[in-house]
Design a protein around this motif. Structure first.
Motif, mmCIF file in Angstrom:
data_model
loop_
_atom_site.group_PDB
_atom_site.id
_atom_site.type_symbol
_atom_site.label_atom_id
_atom_site.label_comp_id
_atom_site.label_asym_id
_atom_site.label_seq_id
_atom_site.Cartn_x
_atom_site.Cartn_y
_atom_site.Cartn_z
ATOM 1 N N LEU A 66 0.826 -1.203 0.000
ATOM 2 C CA LEU A 66 0.000 0.000 0.000
ATOM 3 C C LEU A 66 0.860 1.253 0.000
ATOM 4 O O LEU A 66 0.608 2.195 -0.759
ATOM 5 C CB LEU A 66 -0.946 0.001 1.198
ATOM 6 C CG LEU A 66 -1.939 1.147 1.289
ATOM 7 C CD1 LEU A 66 -2.826 1.198 0.056
ATOM 8 C CD2 LEU A 66 -2.796 1.002 2.535
ATOM 9 N N VAL A 67 1.889 1.263 0.824
ATOM 10 C CA VAL A 67 2.809 2.411 0.839
ATOM 11 C C VAL A 67 3.473 2.568 -0.528
ATOM 12 O O VAL A 67 3.547 3.669 -1.076
ATOM 13 C CB VAL A 67 3.863 2.254 1.968
ATOM 14 C CG1 VAL A 67 4.974 3.282 1.827
ATOM 15 C CG2 VAL A 67 3.209 2.352 3.332
ATOM 16 N N GLY A 68 3.931 1.463 -1.086
ATOM 17 C CA GLY A 68 4.561 1.524 -2.402
ATOM 18 C C GLY A 68 3.603 1.981 -3.489
ATOM 19 O O GLY A 68 3.959 2.771 -4.358
ATOM 20 N N ALA A 69 2.358 1.492 -3.441
ATOM 21 C CA ALA A 69 1.369 1.891 -4.450
ATOM 22 C C ALA A 69 1.025 3.368 -4.335
ATOM 23 O O ALA A 69 0.851 4.050 -5.349
ATOM 24 C CB ALA A 69 0.115 1.035 -4.303
ATOM 25 N N ILE A 70 0.948 3.870 -3.126
ATOM 26 C CA ILE A 70 0.679 5.297 -2.931
ATOM 27 C C ILE A 70 1.831 6.129 -3.501
ATOM 28 O O ILE A 70 1.609 7.135 -4.175
ATOM 29 C CB ILE A 70 0.422 5.620 -1.451
ATOM 30 C CG1 ILE A 70 -0.933 5.035 -1.025
ATOM 31 C CG2 ILE A 70 0.469 7.121 -1.189
ATOM 32 C CD1 ILE A 70 -1.185 5.097 0.471
ATOM 33 N N VAL A 71 3.061 5.694 -3.251
ATOM 34 C CA VAL A 71 4.225 6.414 -3.782
ATOM 35 C C VAL A 71 4.210 6.385 -5.309
ATOM 36 O O VAL A 71 4.426 7.407 -5.964
ATOM 37 C CB VAL A 71 5.536 5.813 -3.223
ATOM 38 C CG1 VAL A 71 6.750 6.336 -3.975
ATOM 39 C CG2 VAL A 71 5.663 6.096 -1.738
ATOM 40 N N VAL A 72 3.929 5.222 -5.887
ATOM 41 C CA VAL A 72 3.903 5.101 -7.345
ATOM 42 C C VAL A 72 2.794 5.968 -7.937
ATOM 43 O O VAL A 72 3.001 6.662 -8.941
ATOM 44 C CB VAL A 72 3.750 3.622 -7.768
ATOM 45 C CG1 VAL A 72 3.440 3.498 -9.239
ATOM 46 C CG2 VAL A 72 5.009 2.847 -7.432
ATOM 47 N N LEU A 73 1.606 5.962 -7.318
ATOM 48 C CA LEU A 73 0.512 6.802 -7.812
ATOM 49 C C LEU A 73 0.845 8.283 -7.688
ATOM 50 O O LEU A 73 0.523 9.076 -8.571
ATOM 51 C CB LEU A 73 -0.785 6.497 -7.061
ATOM 52 C CG LEU A 73 -1.546 5.261 -7.506
ATOM 53 C CD1 LEU A 73 -2.745 5.030 -6.602
ATOM 54 C CD2 LEU A 73 -1.992 5.382 -8.938
ATOM 55 N N TRP A 74 1.497 8.641 -6.597
ATOM 56 C CA TRP A 74 1.881 10.043 -6.409
ATOM 57 C C TRP A 74 2.875 10.479 -7.481
ATOM 58 O O TRP A 74 2.723 11.540 -8.087
ATOM 59 C CB TRP A 74 2.455 10.245 -5.006
ATOM 60 C CG TRP A 74 2.938 11.641 -4.785
ATOM 61 C CD1 TRP A 74 2.183 12.752 -4.611
ATOM 62 C CD2 TRP A 74 4.305 12.068 -4.752
ATOM 63 N NE1 TRP A 74 2.994 13.848 -4.451
ATOM 64 C CE2 TRP A 74 4.299 13.448 -4.531
ATOM 65 C CE3 TRP A 74 5.515 11.406 -4.864
ATOM 66 C CZ2 TRP A 74 5.473 14.175 -4.447
ATOM 67 C CZ3 TRP A 74 6.681 12.142 -4.780
ATOM 68 C CH2 TRP A 74 6.647 13.521 -4.569
ATOM 69 N N VAL A 75 3.892 9.658 -7.725
ATOM 70 C CA VAL A 75 4.892 9.980 -8.752
ATOM 71 C C VAL A 75 4.231 10.016 -10.136
ATOM 72 O O VAL A 75 4.497 10.932 -10.919
ATOM 73 C CB VAL A 75 6.064 8.976 -8.721
ATOM 74 C CG1 VAL A 75 6.972 9.138 -9.926
ATOM 75 C CG2 VAL A 75 6.868 9.135 -7.427
ATOM 76 N N ALA A 76 3.356 9.069 -10.412
ATOM 77 C CA ALA A 76 2.675 9.054 -11.707
ATOM 78 C C ALA A 76 1.779 10.266 -11.878
ATOM 79 O O ALA A 76 1.647 10.809 -12.976
ATOM 80 C CB ALA A 76 1.864 7.768 -11.846
ATOM 81 N N SER A 77 1.178 10.746 -10.778
ATOM 82 C CA SER A 77 0.316 11.926 -10.881
ATOM 83 C C SER A 77 1.118 13.189 -11.190
ATOM 84 O O SER A 77 0.573 14.137 -11.744
ATOM 85 C CB SER A 77 -0.496 12.107 -9.596
ATOM 86 O OG SER A 77 0.324 12.526 -8.521
ATOM 87 N N LEU A 78 2.400 13.181 -10.853
ATOM 88 C CA LEU A 78 3.255 14.320 -11.202
ATOM 89 C C LEU A 78 3.427 14.430 -12.713
ATOM 90 O O LEU A 78 3.561 15.527 -13.260
ATOM 91 C CB LEU A 78 4.624 14.196 -10.537
ATOM 92 C CG LEU A 78 4.656 14.260 -9.009
ATOM 93 C CD1 LEU A 78 6.074 14.003 -8.508
ATOM 94 C CD2 LEU A 78 4.136 15.584 -8.502
ATOM 95 N N PHE A 79 3.421 13.294 -13.402
ATOM 96 C CA PHE A 79 3.582 13.268 -14.847
ATOM 97 C C PHE A 79 2.246 13.390 -15.573
ATOM 98 O O PHE A 79 2.223 13.639 -16.767
ATOM 99 C CB PHE A 79 4.286 11.987 -15.292
ATOM 100 C CG PHE A 79 5.703 11.910 -14.824
ATOM 101 C CD1 PHE A 79 6.692 12.649 -15.430
ATOM 102 C CD2 PHE A 79 6.040 11.101 -13.742
ATOM 103 C CE1 PHE A 79 7.999 12.585 -14.999
ATOM 104 C CE2 PHE A 79 7.346 11.037 -13.300
ATOM 105 C CZ PHE A 79 8.326 11.777 -13.935
ATOM 106 N N LYS A 80 1.161 13.224 -14.851
ATOM 107 C CA LYS A 80 -0.181 13.267 -15.441
ATOM 108 C C LYS A 80 -0.530 14.679 -15.906
ATOM 109 O O LYS A 80 -1.201 14.863 -16.897
ATOM 110 C CB LYS A 80 -1.199 12.775 -14.411
ATOM 111 C CG LYS A 80 -2.615 12.707 -14.899
ATOM 112 C CD LYS A 80 -3.521 12.180 -13.787
ATOM 113 C CE LYS A 80 -4.968 12.141 -14.193
ATOM 114 N NZ LYS A 80 -5.820 11.675 -13.112
ATOM 115 N N LYS A 81 -0.042 15.671 -15.186
ATOM 116 C CA LYS A 81 -0.385 17.062 -15.483
ATOM 117 C C LYS A 81 0.422 17.555 -16.611
ATOM 118 O O LYS A 81 0.544 17.712 -17.599
ATOM 119 C CB LYS A 81 -0.121 17.941 -14.270
ATOM 120 C CG LYS A 81 -0.944 17.530 -13.098
ATOM 121 C CD LYS A 81 -0.579 18.324 -11.881
ATOM 122 C CE LYS A 81 -1.398 17.828 -10.685
ATOM 123 N NZ LYS A 81 -1.100 18.443 -9.479
#
Length: 81
Positions: A66-81
């Motif tokens: 869960l911690v890893g998935a949150i980190v991955v989603l957070w990093v991916a959201s940086l590239f989403k914009k």
């Protein structure tokens, strides 16, 4: 083989949960599930790097994933914009 299937299931669950936790940071169900699989590996790597133990068994794997998935989603959201 049984351990791999359990790890995949836990990764998928973590991806789903991370998508719910990261409001506005999700990418849809399928991509969140896939990022959860990646997040499980990232979480394990991060916890090893920081010398943190989440405990054993499926609960520890779920916390790590869960911690890893949150980190991955957070990093991916940086590239989403």
């Amino acid at each position: 083989m049984n351990g791999i299937i359990c790890a995949i299931i836990i990764g998928l669950i973590c991806g789903f949960l991370a998508g719910k936790i990261m409001r506005g940071g999700g990418f849809g169900l399928v991509l969140n599930l896939l990022l959860g699989l990646v997040g499980g590996a990232v979480g394990g790597w991060l916890f090893d790097l920081l010398n943190i133990s989440a405990g054993g068994g499926w609960i520890g794997q779920t916390i790590t994933g869960l911690v890893g998935a949150i980190v991955v989603l957070w990093v991916a959201s940086l590239f989403k914009k």
